[in-house]
Design an enzyme around this catalytic site. Structure first.
Site, PDB file in Angstrom:
ATOM      1  N   VAL A  12       0.831  -1.213   0.000  1.00  0.00           N
ATOM      2  CA  VAL A  12       0.000   0.000   0.000  1.00  0.00           C
ATOM      3  C   VAL A  12       0.866   1.264   0.000  1.00  0.00           C
ATOM      4  O   VAL A  12       0.635   2.195  -0.778  1.00  0.00           O
ATOM      5  CB  VAL A  12      -0.984  -0.003   1.198  1.00  0.00           C
ATOM      6  CG1 VAL A  12      -1.852   1.254   1.173  1.00  0.00           C
ATOM      7  CG2 VAL A  12      -1.865  -1.244   1.174  1.00  0.00           C
ATOM      8  N   LYS A 100      -6.657  -1.494   8.968  1.00  0.00           N
ATOM      9  CA  LYS A 100      -7.948  -1.881   9.577  1.00  0.00           C
ATOM     10  C   LYS A 100      -7.787  -2.465  10.970  1.00  0.00           C
ATOM     11  O   LYS A 100      -8.621  -2.264  11.838  1.00  0.00           O
ATOM     12  CB  LYS A 100      -8.673  -2.873   8.661  1.00  0.00           C
ATOM     13  CG  LYS A 100      -7.869  -4.128   8.375  1.00  0.00           C
ATOM     14  CD  LYS A 100      -7.700  -4.389   6.900  1.00  0.00           C
ATOM     15  CE  LYS A 100      -6.523  -5.320   6.691  1.00  0.00           C
ATOM     16  NZ  LYS A 100      -6.490  -5.977   5.419  1.00  0.00           N
ATOM     17  N   GLU A 124     -10.313   5.858   5.135  1.00  0.00           N
ATOM     18  CA  GLU A 124     -11.183   5.334   4.070  1.00  0.00           C
ATOM     19  C   GLU A 124     -10.702   3.982   3.543  1.00  0.00           C
ATOM     20  O   GLU A 124     -11.502   3.098   3.229  1.00  0.00           O
ATOM     21  CB  GLU A 124     -11.237   6.350   2.920  1.00  0.00           C
ATOM     22  CG  GLU A 124     -12.114   5.968   1.754  1.00  0.00           C
ATOM     23  CD  GLU A 124     -13.586   5.853   2.114  1.00  0.00           C
ATOM     24  OE1 GLU A 124     -14.191   6.869   2.480  1.00  0.00           O
ATOM     25  OE2 GLU A 124     -14.135   4.733   2.012  1.00  0.00           O
ATOM     26  N   ILE A 131     -12.987   0.915  -2.549  1.00  0.00           N
ATOM     27  CA  ILE A 131     -14.432   1.229  -2.572  1.00  0.00           C
ATOM     28  C   ILE A 131     -14.712   2.376  -1.610  1.00  0.00           C
ATOM     29  O   ILE A 131     -14.356   2.285  -0.434  1.00  0.00           O
ATOM     30  CB  ILE A 131     -15.288   0.019  -2.131  1.00  0.00           C
ATOM     31  CG1 ILE A 131     -14.941  -1.223  -2.933  1.00  0.00           C
ATOM     32  CG2 ILE A 131     -16.769   0.339  -2.223  1.00  0.00           C
ATOM     33  CD1 ILE A 131     -15.606  -2.494  -2.400  1.00  0.00           C
ATOM     34  N   GLY A 182      -1.092 -13.355  -4.141  1.00  0.00           N
ATOM     35  CA  GLY A 182      -0.804 -12.226  -3.250  1.00  0.00           C
ATOM     36  C   GLY A 182      -2.040 -11.580  -2.646  1.00  0.00           C
ATOM     37  O   GLY A 182      -1.981 -10.458  -2.159  1.00  0.00           O
ATOM     38  N   GLU A 185      -3.630 -12.317   3.431  1.00  0.00           N
ATOM     39  CA  GLU A 185      -2.764 -11.681   4.428  1.00  0.00           C
ATOM     40  C   GLU A 185      -1.547 -12.582   4.636  1.00  0.00           C
ATOM     41  O   GLU A 185      -1.576 -13.761   4.275  1.00  0.00           O
ATOM     42  CB  GLU A 185      -3.501 -11.550   5.764  1.00  0.00           C
ATOM     43  CG  GLU A 185      -4.744 -10.688   5.724  1.00  0.00           C
ATOM     44  CD  GLU A 185      -4.438  -9.209   5.602  1.00  0.00           C
ATOM     45  OE1 GLU A 185      -3.688  -8.668   6.409  1.00  0.00           O
ATOM     46  OE2 GLU A 185      -4.976  -8.591   4.659  1.00  0.00           O
ATOM     47  N   LYS A 200     -13.266  -5.152   9.714  1.00  0.00           N
ATOM     48  CA  LYS A 200     -13.899  -4.196   8.794  1.00  0.00           C
ATOM     49  C   LYS A 200     -15.354  -3.926   9.184  1.00  0.00           C
ATOM     50  O   LYS A 200     -15.798  -2.780   9.171  1.00  0.00           O
ATOM     51  CB  LYS A 200     -13.776  -4.709   7.361  1.00  0.00           C
ATOM     52  CG  LYS A 200     -12.318  -4.730   6.884  1.00  0.00           C
ATOM     53  CD  LYS A 200     -12.161  -5.528   5.601  1.00  0.00           C
ATOM     54  CE  LYS A 200     -10.713  -5.543   5.130  1.00  0.00           C
ATOM     55  NZ  LYS A 200     -10.482  -6.549   4.076  1.00  0.00           N
ATOM     56  N   GLY A 298      -5.575  -4.768  -2.882  1.00  0.00           N
ATOM     57  CA  GLY A 298      -4.651  -4.497  -3.988  1.00  0.00           C
ATOM     58  C   GLY A 298      -4.000  -3.139  -3.837  1.00  0.00           C
ATOM     59  O   GLY A 298      -4.527  -2.233  -3.204  1.00  0.00           O
TER      60      GLY A 298
HETATM   61  N1  HSE Z   1      -6.449  -9.794   2.873  1.00  0.00           N
HETATM   62  C1  HSE Z   1      -7.386  -8.743   2.653  1.00  0.00           C
HETATM   63  C2  HSE Z   1      -8.475  -9.280   1.734  1.00  0.00           C
HETATM   64  C3  HSE Z   1      -6.689  -7.536   2.070  1.00  0.00           C
HETATM   65  O1  HSE Z   1      -8.288 -10.372   1.170  1.00  0.00           O
HETATM   66  O2  HSE Z   1      -9.501  -8.647   1.573  1.00  0.00           O
HETATM   67  C4  HSE Z   1      -7.499  -6.286   2.045  1.00  0.00           C
HETATM   68  O3  HSE Z   1      -7.901  -5.851   3.305  1.00  0.00           O
END
Ligand code: HSE
Length: 412
Positions: A12, A100, A124, A131, A182, A185, A200, A298
Site C-alpha cells: 500500500v 484496519k 477510508e 471502494i 498475493g 494476508e 472491517k 490491492g
Molecule cells: N487480505 C485482505 C483481503 C486484504 O483479502 O480482503 C485487504 O484488506
C-alpha cells in the site's frame, strides 16, 4: 505546498507514492496545493528507487519535523503503528491510515486525540480497499438511520469461495492459489477464519453506531469447514455461499453483529460478487438499499483511497473533517443467539423419506432438496432465533440424524 510522510513502503505504501507521483497534476488541482512526500519510513533499503533519498529509519525524524503536516500510516498491525499514529497526532500532524487492524482495535483513542487537537484522522482505505464506503456512510447517508449493513469484506475468502463454486476447486487448493496471487494476508488465518472481515465490519458498525465496537465482542466464523457438497447444495437452493459481515440494529436498540458464511439467495446482488471483489450493502431508512462494489484489496485501489484522504486532509487543515465515535458502552452488543435467521442443514443417517418425516416434525416449515448422496437430504429451516435453530439441530441428533453441515442464510 503540503509536505507529508509515508510510514511503510509495502504494497500500500509504495502504491501511495506511485499514485501521488503518477497523478501529481490532477491531485494538486483538486487539493488546491502541491503535495510532496518528504519522508518514507521503512527499515529496509530501496537504493534503486528514484526517490531513494526520502527513506528514513527513525520515526523521530518525521515526528520532530514541523514541516510534515500529514502522516500516512501503511505499516499494518497494531504495534508500533498505534504509537506512531498517536505520536504524530500529539505532534500536531493529521494522520491517514489504511490499517484496519489498528482502527478496529484502537481507532477511538486516535479519534479522541485528533478531535481534541483539531486534526484529521482518516481511514477510508481500511474497509473495502478502493471502494468508497467510510465517507458515504459518514456523509452521503448522514440523513438516514442505518438499519443494517451486510458486506463481502474479504477478497481472499471471496476468491476461494468463487473458485469452489465455479471450478469445483477444493478449499486448500483455492487458498494456495489466493496466496500465490498475493491476495491473502501474511497469515491467511486472518482471512479464512473471518478476523479480517470482522475488523472491517467493526469499523463500519462503530461509525454508524457512534460507539466503538471491538472485534473481541463479535461472533466470528470463517470458511474453513465449507465443503464442495455445501456449495452444491447452495446451488440447488438457488443460493451462493458468501462470507458475510453483518450488523443490524435490533428492536431493543442493541447491535447484532457477526461474521459468518451464509447462503445468499441468487436474487441478492451480493450473490453475484465474485473473485476478490468486495461489496457492501447498506440499508438506510430513507435510501432503502444502497450497494457499494469494487476492488477490496490491492496496491493501487487501496492507495487511491489513502490519497483521497490525504487530499481531504489538505482541504480541511483549518476545520477538521468530522469523523468520530465515542468509547464502547457495556451491553450494547446483542447476543448472537438472538439473531432471527433460517438455516441450511445437511442431514443424513436415515433414508431420505425418514429424514423428511423427521424434518417435518421438528421444523415448523422447511424447504427440502434431494440429497446429492443416497440417504441424505438438505433443508432450509423456517426463520427462528439462532438459539432455537441450535435446539432443532440437537433434536435431530437425538432422533439419530446426523447434521453434517449447518449454515445461516442471509435474510433482509
Ligand atoms: N487480505 C485482505 C483481503 C486484504 O483479502 O480482503 C485487504 O484488506
Amino acid at each position: 505546498m503540503v509536505k507529508i510522510a509515508v510510514m511503510g513502503h509495502g504494497v500500500v505504501g509504495s502504491g501511495v507514492v506511485e499514485v501521488l507521483m503518477k497523478n501529481h497534476e490532477g491531485i494538486e488541482r483538486r487539493a488546491k496545493e502541491e503535495i510532496q512526500v518528504k519522508y518514507i519510513l521503512d527499515l529496509r533499503d530501496f537504493p534503486d528507487l528514484p526517490y531513494a533519498d526520502k527513506f528514513v529509519k527513525d520515526v523521530n525524524i518525521i515526528l520532530n519535523d514541523p514541516e510534515v503536516e500529514i502522516v500516512v500510516e501503511c505499516m499494518g498491525g497494531v504495534n508500533p503503528a498505534f504509537d506512531f499514529c498517536m505520536n504524530s497526532l500529539k505532534a500536531g500532524k493529521s494522520v491517514v491510515t489504511s490499517n484496519k487492524e489498528l482502527v478496529a482495535a484502537r481507532g477511538q483513542e486516535l479519534l479522541e486525540v485528533a478531535k481534541a487537537k483539531n486534526l484529521n484522522f482518516l481511514f477510508e482505505a481500511s474497509v473495502g480497499g478502493g471502494i468508497p464506503i467510510i465517507r458515504p456512510l459518514a456523509q452521503c447517508m448522514a440523513a438516514n438511520e442505518i438499519d443494517a449493513v451486510a458486506g463481502i469484506l474479504n477478497g481472499t475468502t471471496n476468491f476461494i469461495l468463487t473458485k469452489m463454486i465455479t471450478e469445483n476447486m477444493p478449499f486448500d487448493e483455492a487458498l494456495q492459489l489466493a496466496q500465490n496471487l498475493g491476495y491473502a494476508e501474511k497469515n491467511p488465518t486472518a482471512d479464512v477464519d473471518g478476523h479480517d472481515a470482522c475488523r472491517k465490519i467493526c469499523i463500519l458498525a462503530s461509525l454508524v453506531l457512534g460507539k466503538h465496537v471491538y472485534p473481541n465482542d463479535v461472533y466470528v466464523e470463517g470458511i474453513r469447514n465449507i465443503t464442495l457438497e455445501d456449495v452444491r447444495y447452495a446451488d440447488k437452493f438457488n443460493a451462493a455461499i458468501k462470507l458475510i459481515g453483518l450488523f443490524k440494529v435490533m428492536p431493543d436498540g442493541k447491535l447484532l453483529i457477526n461474521v459468518a458464511p451464509r447462503f445468499v439467495s441468487k436474487t441478492s446482488p451480493l450473490a453475484g460478487v465474485s473473485d476478490v471483489f468486495n461489496a457492501i450493502c447498506v440499508i438506510g431508512d430513507a435510501t432503502d438499499e444502497v450497494m457499494f462494489y469494487g476492488k477490496g484489496a490491492g496496491k493501487l485501489p487501496t492507495a487511491s483511497a489513502v490519497v483521497a484522504d490525504v487530499i481531504d486532509c489538505v482541504k480541511h487543515r483549518v476545520a477538521r473533517k468530522y469523523l468520530y465515535w465515542a468509547p464502547a458502552e457495556e451491553g450494547m452488543i446483542a447476543d448472537y443467539h438472538d439473531e432471527p435467521c433460517s438455516m441450511y442443514l445437511r442431514l443424513c443417517g436415515k433414508s431420505s423419506d425418514e429424514l423428511k418425516n423427521i424434518a417435518n416434525e421438528l421444523c415448523r416449515e422447511c424447504i427440502f432438496t434431494e440429497g446429492i448422496n443416497p440417504d441424505e437430504i438438505a433443508i432450509i429451516t423456517d426463520v427462528a432465533t439462532y438459539a432455537e435453530q441450535e435446539n432443532i439441530a440437537k433434536k435431530f441428533l437425538a432422533r439419530g440424524v446426523n447434521v453434517i453441515s449447518a449454515m445461516r442464510t442471509l435474510s433482509r
